[in-house]
Design a protein around this motif. Structure first.
Motif, PDB file in Angstrom:
ATOM      1  N   TYR A  33       0.834  -1.198   0.000  1.00 16.23           N
ATOM      2  CA  TYR A  33       0.000   0.000   0.000  1.00 16.23           C
ATOM      3  C   TYR A  33       0.874   1.254   0.000  1.00 16.23           C
ATOM      4  CZ  TYR A  33      -3.022  -3.563   2.121  1.00 16.23           C
ATOM      5  OH  TYR A  33      -3.710  -4.720   2.393  1.00 16.23           O
ATOM      6  N   TRP A  34       0.330   2.315  -0.575  1.00 19.91           N
ATOM      7  CA  TRP A  34       0.902   3.641  -0.418  1.00 19.91           C
ATOM      8  C   TRP A  34      -0.155   4.542   0.210  1.00 19.91           C
ATOM      9  CZ3 TRP A  34       5.671   5.237  -0.433  1.00 19.91           C
ATOM     10  CH2 TRP A  34       6.636   4.557  -1.193  1.00 19.91           C
ATOM     11  N   TYR A  35       0.222   5.184   1.325  1.00 18.73           N
ATOM     12  CA  TYR A  35      -0.610   6.182   1.978  1.00 18.73           C
ATOM     13  C   TYR A  35       0.161   7.497   1.996  1.00 18.73           C
ATOM     14  CZ  TYR A  35      -3.575   2.487   4.104  1.00 18.73           C
ATOM     15  OH  TYR A  35      -4.431   1.439   4.329  1.00 18.73           O
ATOM     16  N   VAL A  88       4.092  13.487   3.620  1.00 23.77           N
ATOM     17  CA  VAL A  88       4.870  12.322   4.046  1.00 23.77           C
ATOM     18  C   VAL A  88       4.179  11.088   3.495  1.00 23.77           C
ATOM     19  CG1 VAL A  88       5.827  11.006   5.951  1.00 23.77           C
ATOM     20  CG2 VAL A  88       5.631  13.492   6.138  1.00 23.77           C
ATOM     21  N   TYR A  89       4.930  10.286   2.786  1.00 22.20           N
ATOM     22  CA  TYR A  89       4.374   9.104   2.126  1.00 22.20           C
ATOM     23  C   TYR A  89       4.823   7.850   2.872  1.00 22.20           C
ATOM     24  CZ  TYR A  89       3.103  12.210  -1.646  1.00 22.20           C
ATOM     25  OH  TYR A  89       2.531  13.219  -2.382  1.00 22.20           O
ATOM     26  N   PHE A  90       3.849   7.020   3.185  1.00 21.22           N
ATOM     27  CA  PHE A  90       4.139   5.769   3.880  1.00 21.22           C
ATOM     28  C   PHE A  90       3.760   4.580   3.019  1.00 21.22           C
ATOM     29  CE2 PHE A  90       5.473   6.999   8.042  1.00 21.22           C
ATOM     30  CZ  PHE A  90       4.850   8.210   8.298  1.00 21.22           C
ATOM     31  N   CYS A  91       4.670   3.646   2.961  1.00 18.66           N
ATOM     32  CA  CYS A  91       4.389   2.355   2.356  1.00 18.66           C
ATOM     33  C   CYS A  91       4.038   1.385   3.474  1.00 18.66           C
ATOM     34  CB  CYS A  91       5.622   1.854   1.595  1.00 18.66           C
ATOM     35  SG  CYS A  91       5.450   0.221   0.881  1.00 18.66           S
ATOM     36  N   ALA A  92       3.161   0.443   3.170  1.00 20.94           N
ATOM     37  CA  ALA A  92       2.790  -0.573   4.155  1.00 20.94           C
ATOM     38  C   ALA A  92       2.626  -1.914   3.459  1.00 20.94           C
ATOM     39  CB  ALA A  92       1.498  -0.185   4.876  1.00 20.94           C
ATOM     40  N   ILE A  93       2.806  -2.977   4.224  1.00 21.81           N
ATOM     41  CA  ILE A  93       2.543  -4.333   3.738  1.00 21.81           C
ATOM     42  C   ILE A  93       1.631  -5.023   4.732  1.00 21.81           C
ATOM     43  CG2 ILE A  93       4.738  -4.482   2.522  1.00 21.81           C
ATOM     44  CD1 ILE A  93       5.783  -6.226   4.789  1.00 21.81           C
ATOM     45  N   GLY A  94       1.004  -6.087   4.282  1.00 24.70           N
ATOM     46  CA  GLY A  94       0.115  -6.841   5.165  1.00 24.70           C
ATOM     47  C   GLY A  94      -1.322  -6.621   4.760  1.00 24.70           C
ATOM     48  N   GLY A  95      -2.267  -6.935   5.663  1.00 20.37           N
ATOM     49  CA  GLY A  95      -3.657  -6.614   5.391  1.00 20.37           C
ATOM     50  C   GLY A  95      -4.506  -7.776   4.957  1.00 20.37           C
ATOM     51  N   PHE A 105       2.082  -3.379   8.383  1.00 20.98           N
ATOM     52  CA  PHE A 105       3.412  -3.000   8.831  1.00 20.98           C
ATOM     53  C   PHE A 105       3.862  -1.850   7.939  1.00 20.98           C
ATOM     54  CE2 PHE A 105       3.946  -6.544  11.635  1.00 20.98           C
ATOM     55  CZ  PHE A 105       3.164  -7.542  11.082  1.00 20.98           C
ATOM     56  N   PHE A 106       4.285  -0.767   8.568  1.00 23.04           N
ATOM     57  CA  PHE A 106       4.612   0.446   7.836  1.00 23.04           C
ATOM     58  C   PHE A 106       6.108   0.654   7.736  1.00 23.04           C
ATOM     59  CE2 PHE A 106       0.697   2.814   7.103  1.00 23.04           C
ATOM     60  CZ  PHE A 106      -0.197   2.121   7.892  1.00 23.04           C
ATOM     61  N   GLY A 107       6.509   1.303   6.623  1.00 18.83           N
ATOM     62  CA  GLY A 107       7.860   1.783   6.508  1.00 18.83           C
ATOM     63  C   GLY A 107       8.036   3.063   7.323  1.00 18.83           C
ATOM     64  N   GLU A 108       9.230   3.621   7.254  1.00 20.66           N
ATOM     65  CA  GLU A 108       9.547   4.805   8.051  1.00 20.66           C
ATOM     66  C   GLU A 108       9.094   6.100   7.401  1.00 20.66           C
ATOM     67  OE1 GLU A 108      10.309   2.869  11.124  1.00 20.66           O
ATOM     68  OE2 GLU A 108      10.914   4.977  11.225  1.00 20.66           O
TER      69      GLU A 108
ATOM     70  N   PRO B  40       6.381  10.672  16.630  1.00 20.94           N
ATOM     71  CA  PRO B  40       6.782  11.712  15.664  1.00 20.94           C
ATOM     72  C   PRO B  40       7.900  11.235  14.746  1.00 20.94           C
ATOM     73  CG  PRO B  40       6.480  12.662  17.826  1.00 20.94           C
ATOM     74  CD  PRO B  40       6.373  11.184  18.007  1.00 20.94           C
ATOM     75  N   GLY B  41       7.712  11.441  13.442  1.00 22.47           N
ATOM     76  CA  GLY B  41       8.739  11.083  12.475  1.00 22.47           C
ATOM     77  C   GLY B  41       8.846   9.604  12.160  1.00 22.47           C
ATOM     78  N   ARG B  42       7.916   8.805  12.683  1.00 17.69           N
ATOM     79  CA  ARG B  42       7.975   7.354  12.471  1.00 17.69           C
ATOM     80  C   ARG B  42       6.690   6.874  11.805  1.00 17.69           C
ATOM     81  NH1 ARG B  42      11.703   4.993  15.900  1.00 17.69           N
ATOM     82  NH2 ARG B  42      11.666   3.337  14.340  1.00 17.69           N
ATOM     83  N   GLY B  43       6.732   5.651  11.285  1.00 20.81           N
ATOM     84  CA  GLY B  43       5.530   5.054  10.737  1.00 20.81           C
ATOM     85  C   GLY B  43       4.653   4.489  11.845  1.00 20.81           C
ATOM     86  N   PRO B  44       3.369   4.337  11.570  1.00 25.17           N
ATOM     87  CA  PRO B  44       2.479   3.739  12.578  1.00 25.17           C
ATOM     88  C   PRO B  44       2.893   2.307  12.905  1.00 25.17           C
ATOM     89  CG  PRO B  44       1.219   4.838  10.860  1.00 25.17           C
ATOM     90  CD  PRO B  44       2.632   4.781  10.392  1.00 25.17           C
ATOM     91  N   VAL B  45       2.632   1.925  14.148  1.00 26.04           N
ATOM     92  CA  VAL B  45       2.937   0.565  14.611  1.00 26.04           C
ATOM     93  C   VAL B  45       1.657  -0.064  15.126  1.00 26.04           C
ATOM     94  CG1 VAL B  45       4.214  -0.806  16.289  1.00 26.04           C
ATOM     95  CG2 VAL B  45       5.315   1.143  15.174  1.00 26.04           C
TER      96      VAL B  45
END
Lengths: 115, 112
Positions: A33-35, A88-95, A105-108, B40-45
């Motif tokens: 995913y891309w958020y 800020v763009y987040f990639c995630a896997i799972g679901g 699970f998200f990237g940084e 802050p500055g991190r991805g969700p967990v």
């Protein structure tokens, strides 16, 4: 920690230039995913993929395209970046799917600034 | 229209108290609801997942409830600590096989 990396982590670019963000996973997960995350809007889905070459649009897909030519990589492309795509763009896997618990699970994150 | 809302943008509490965060949704019938923590500055967990047929779930000092009649989930942190200060996001699956959607989050600040 899930093996998921995003690159670049930070990028500054000018309006009208193309930008590609890369998400790489080592978990062999089917879904990616891309958020994007913006103040006042929270996390919003751009695109997601449910397999190689299988993608679908999310809530805010206009101005973005994606590609997934192999399981481990999911690319997000801004063909012609605009200031509204500063985020800020987040990639995630799972679901979703089958016996999967559904957690992501998200990237940084990749911080993109479009001037 | 479909919405997922976290009622408070910010919540300030004292150390040792119980923090209660709310997530409401409309026009969805999710099979499950999830809670995430973001620093802050991190991805969700990921923290917890609760299914539609579960009323309550616990993990250490965390407790989540899910009321499908009220269309609401409550997230509790008992004996809160300054280290619990973060933004907490709720998320649900709008329909089977689709991606999660997220609320805007509640930023919790725990003061000592």
């Amino acid at each position: 920690d899930a093996g998921i990396t995003q690159s670049p982590r930070h990028k500054v670019t000018e309006t009208g230039t193309p930008v590609t963000l890369r998400c790489h996973q080592t978990e062999n997960h089917r879904y990616m995913y891309w958020y994007r995350q913006d103040p006042g809007h929270g996390l919003r889905l751009i695109h997601y993929s449910y397999g190689v070459k299988d993608t679908d649009k999310g809530e805010v897909s206009d101005g973005y395209s994606v590609s997934r030519s192999k399981t481990e990589d999911f690319l997000l492309t801004l063909e012609s970046a605009t200031s509204s795509q500063t985020s800020v763009y987040f990639c995630a896997i799972g679901g979703s799917g089958g016996a999967n618990t559904g957690e992501l699970f998200f990237g940084e994150g990749s911080r993109l600034t479009v001037l | 229209s479909q919405k997922i809302e976290q009622n408070s943008e910010a919540l300030n509490i004292q150390e040792g108290k119980t923090a209660t965060l709310t997530c409401n949704y409309t026009n969805y019938s999710p099979a499950y609801l999830q809670w995430y923590r973001q620093d802050p500055g991190r991805g969700p967990v990921f923290l917890l997942l609760i299914r539609e047929n579960e009323k309550e779930k616990r993990k250490e000092r965390l407790k989540v409830t899910f009321d499908t009649t009220l269309k609401q989930s409550l997230f509790h942190i008992t004996a809160s600590q300054p280290a619990d200060s973060a933004t907490y996001l709720c998320a649900l699956d709008p329909q089977a096989g689709t991606a999660l959607i997220f609320g805007k989050g509640t930023t919790l600040s725990v003061s000592s």
